[in-house]
Design a protein around this motif. Structure first.
Motif, PDB file in Angstrom:
ATOM      1  N   GLN A 277       0.833  -1.202   0.000  1.00  0.00           N
ATOM      2  CA  GLN A 277       0.000   0.000   0.000  1.00  0.00           C
ATOM      3  C   GLN A 277       0.871   1.257   0.000  1.00  0.00           C
ATOM      4  O   GLN A 277       0.584   2.222  -0.711  1.00  0.00           O
ATOM      5  CB  GLN A 277      -0.921  -0.021   1.218  1.00  0.00           C
ATOM      6  N   GLN A 278       1.936   1.248   0.774  1.00  0.00           N
ATOM      7  CA  GLN A 278       2.843   2.404   0.835  1.00  0.00           C
ATOM      8  C   GLN A 278       3.530   2.656  -0.495  1.00  0.00           C
ATOM      9  O   GLN A 278       3.935   3.778  -0.789  1.00  0.00           O
ATOM     10  CB  GLN A 278       3.896   2.181   1.920  1.00  0.00           C
ATOM     11  N   HIS A 279       3.657   1.602  -1.306  1.00  0.00           N
ATOM     12  CA  HIS A 279       4.327   1.726  -2.601  1.00  0.00           C
ATOM     13  C   HIS A 279       3.333   1.769  -3.759  1.00  0.00           C
ATOM     14  O   HIS A 279       3.697   1.476  -4.898  1.00  0.00           O
ATOM     15  CB  HIS A 279       5.335   0.586  -2.780  1.00  0.00           C
ATOM     16  N   LYS A 280       2.088   2.124  -3.408  1.00  0.00           N
ATOM     17  CA  LYS A 280       1.044   2.309  -4.420  1.00  0.00           C
ATOM     18  C   LYS A 280       0.760   1.031  -5.205  1.00  0.00           C
ATOM     19  O   LYS A 280       0.366   1.074  -6.365  1.00  0.00           O
ATOM     20  CB  LYS A 280       1.398   3.445  -5.392  1.00  0.00           C
ATOM     21  N   LYS A 281       0.952  -0.119  -4.573  1.00  0.00           N
ATOM     22  CA  LYS A 281       0.632  -1.409  -5.188  1.00  0.00           C
ATOM     23  C   LYS A 281      -0.685  -1.908  -4.588  1.00  0.00           C
ATOM     24  O   LYS A 281      -0.764  -2.981  -4.002  1.00  0.00           O
ATOM     25  CB  LYS A 281       1.753  -2.416  -4.936  1.00  0.00           C
ATOM     26  N   LYS A 282      -1.697  -1.094  -4.755  1.00  0.00           N
ATOM     27  CA  LYS A 282      -2.989  -1.353  -4.121  1.00  0.00           C
ATOM     28  C   LYS A 282      -3.621  -2.662  -4.600  1.00  0.00           C
ATOM     29  O   LYS A 282      -4.157  -3.430  -3.806  1.00  0.00           O
ATOM     30  CB  LYS A 282      -3.905  -0.169  -4.424  1.00  0.00           C
ATOM     31  N   LYS A 283      -3.552  -2.919  -5.885  1.00  0.00           N
ATOM     32  CA  LYS A 283      -4.157  -4.132  -6.450  1.00  0.00           C
ATOM     33  C   LYS A 283      -3.493  -5.379  -5.879  1.00  0.00           C
ATOM     34  O   LYS A 283      -4.173  -6.323  -5.466  1.00  0.00           O
ATOM     35  CB  LYS A 283      -4.053  -4.111  -7.971  1.00  0.00           C
ATOM     36  N   GLU A 284      -2.160  -5.388  -5.847  1.00  0.00           N
ATOM     37  CA  GLU A 284      -1.429  -6.536  -5.308  1.00  0.00           C
ATOM     38  C   GLU A 284      -1.726  -6.724  -3.821  1.00  0.00           C
ATOM     39  O   GLU A 284      -1.892  -7.853  -3.348  1.00  0.00           O
ATOM     40  CB  GLU A 284       0.082  -6.368  -5.511  1.00  0.00           C
ATOM     41  N   ALA A 285      -1.792  -5.605  -3.104  1.00  0.00           N
ATOM     42  CA  ALA A 285      -2.066  -5.661  -1.668  1.00  0.00           C
ATOM     43  C   ALA A 285      -3.439  -6.270  -1.415  1.00  0.00           C
ATOM     44  O   ALA A 285      -3.598  -7.156  -0.572  1.00  0.00           O
ATOM     45  CB  ALA A 285      -1.984  -4.262  -1.060  1.00  0.00           C
ATOM     46  N   ARG A 286      -4.431  -5.800  -2.153  1.00  0.00           N
ATOM     47  CA  ARG A 286      -5.796  -6.300  -1.961  1.00  0.00           C
ATOM     48  C   ARG A 286      -5.898  -7.781  -2.312  1.00  0.00           C
ATOM     49  O   ARG A 286      -6.530  -8.556  -1.596  1.00  0.00           O
ATOM     50  CB  ARG A 286      -6.776  -5.492  -2.795  1.00  0.00           C
ATOM     51  N   GLN A 287      -5.293  -8.179  -3.402  1.00  0.00           N
ATOM     52  CA  GLN A 287      -5.349  -9.587  -3.832  1.00  0.00           C
ATOM     53  C   GLN A 287      -4.700 -10.503  -2.793  1.00  0.00           C
ATOM     54  O   GLN A 287      -5.265 -11.530  -2.418  1.00  0.00           O
ATOM     55  CB  GLN A 287      -4.676  -9.740  -5.189  1.00  0.00           C
ATOM     56  N   LEU A 288      -3.533 -10.125  -2.345  1.00  0.00           N
ATOM     57  CA  LEU A 288      -2.808 -10.912  -1.348  1.00  0.00           C
ATOM     58  C   LEU A 288      -3.614 -11.057  -0.064  1.00  0.00           C
ATOM     59  O   LEU A 288      -3.808 -12.158   0.457  1.00  0.00           O
ATOM     60  CB  LEU A 288      -1.463 -10.236  -1.045  1.00  0.00           C
ATOM     61  N   LEU A 289      -4.117  -9.934   0.432  1.00  0.00           N
ATOM     62  CA  LEU A 289      -4.840  -9.938   1.694  1.00  0.00           C
ATOM     63  C   LEU A 289      -6.199 -10.627   1.561  1.00  0.00           C
ATOM     64  O   LEU A 289      -6.614 -11.379   2.448  1.00  0.00           O
ATOM     65  CB  LEU A 289      -4.999  -8.514   2.203  1.00  0.00           C
ATOM     66  N   SER A 290      -6.866 -10.412   0.472  1.00  0.00           N
ATOM     67  CA  SER A 290      -8.156 -11.047   0.238  1.00  0.00           C
ATOM     68  C   SER A 290      -8.024 -12.562   0.222  1.00  0.00           C
ATOM     69  O   SER A 290      -8.861 -13.283   0.775  1.00  0.00           O
ATOM     70  CB  SER A 290      -8.742 -10.549  -1.084  1.00  0.00           C
ATOM     71  N   ASN A 291      -6.972 -13.051  -0.371  1.00  0.00           N
ATOM     72  CA  ASN A 291      -6.713 -14.491  -0.430  1.00  0.00           C
ATOM     73  C   ASN A 291      -6.552 -15.074   0.976  1.00  0.00           C
ATOM     74  O   ASN A 291      -7.139 -16.105   1.306  1.00  0.00           O
ATOM     75  CB  ASN A 291      -5.472 -14.762  -1.288  1.00  0.00           C
ATOM     76  N   ALA A 292      -5.776 -14.414   1.803  1.00  0.00           N
ATOM     77  CA  ALA A 292      -5.558 -14.907   3.178  1.00  0.00           C
ATOM     78  C   ALA A 292      -6.839 -14.771   4.004  1.00  0.00           C
ATOM     79  O   ALA A 292      -7.201 -15.684   4.756  1.00  0.00           O
ATOM     80  CB  ALA A 292      -4.414 -14.141   3.832  1.00  0.00           C
ATOM     81  N   TYR A 293      -7.528 -13.657   3.859  1.00  0.00           N
ATOM     82  CA  TYR A 293      -8.745 -13.393   4.643  1.00  0.00           C
ATOM     83  C   TYR A 293      -9.855 -14.389   4.303  1.00  0.00           C
ATOM     84  O   TYR A 293     -10.583 -14.851   5.188  1.00  0.00           O
ATOM     85  CB  TYR A 293      -9.203 -11.957   4.380  1.00  0.00           C
TER      86      TYR A 293
END
Length: 117
Positions: free
Chosen positions: A78-94
């Motif tokens: 998120q800090q590096h403006k990689k919002k899509k990657e962040a959401r995908q990664l976290l959504s998978n774990a959640y």
């Protein structure tokens, strides 16, 4: 010291969480300029450790440790403006959770997912 104990005693249940905590510490030291003398750590190093922690947690079916590492890495993304990657990664774990949504870890993960939407 803790990793030595993990390897010596073959107590691997906490290894993923120890990796995550170590990467968090590395990031904090890097950002504050307090890295150990001669240490050449970077956010890329922390990212690699978070990924290793996630993989290890998945291999152990340690969903809590996987989620914590995913939250840490998603924040870095998120800090590096990689919002899509962040959401995908976290959504998978959640999405692997079916209960416990009132716990601190899942509440934090959900709040971050909402920020990333």
């Amino acid at each position: 010291m803790l990793f030595r104990f993990v390897k010596l005693k073959d107590e691997r249940a906490w290894e993923a969480e120890l990796l995550r905590a170590g990467a968090e510490l590395m990031l904090e030291q890097h950002r504050s300029g307090r890295s150990a003398k001669g240490a050449k750590t970077s956010e890329k190093d922390a990212e690699e450790i978070f990924l290793k922690s996630i993989d290890l947690a998945r291999s152990q079916d340690a969903r809590k440790w996987e989620l914590r590492s995913a939250v840490s890495l998603a924040r870095l993304y998120q800090q590096h403006k990689k919002k899509k990657e962040a959401r995908q990664l976290l959504s998978n774990a959640y999405s692997r959770f079916k209960e416990g949504f009132e716990t601190r870890d899942l509440l934090d993960a959900k709040a971050l997912l909402d920020e990333l939407s």
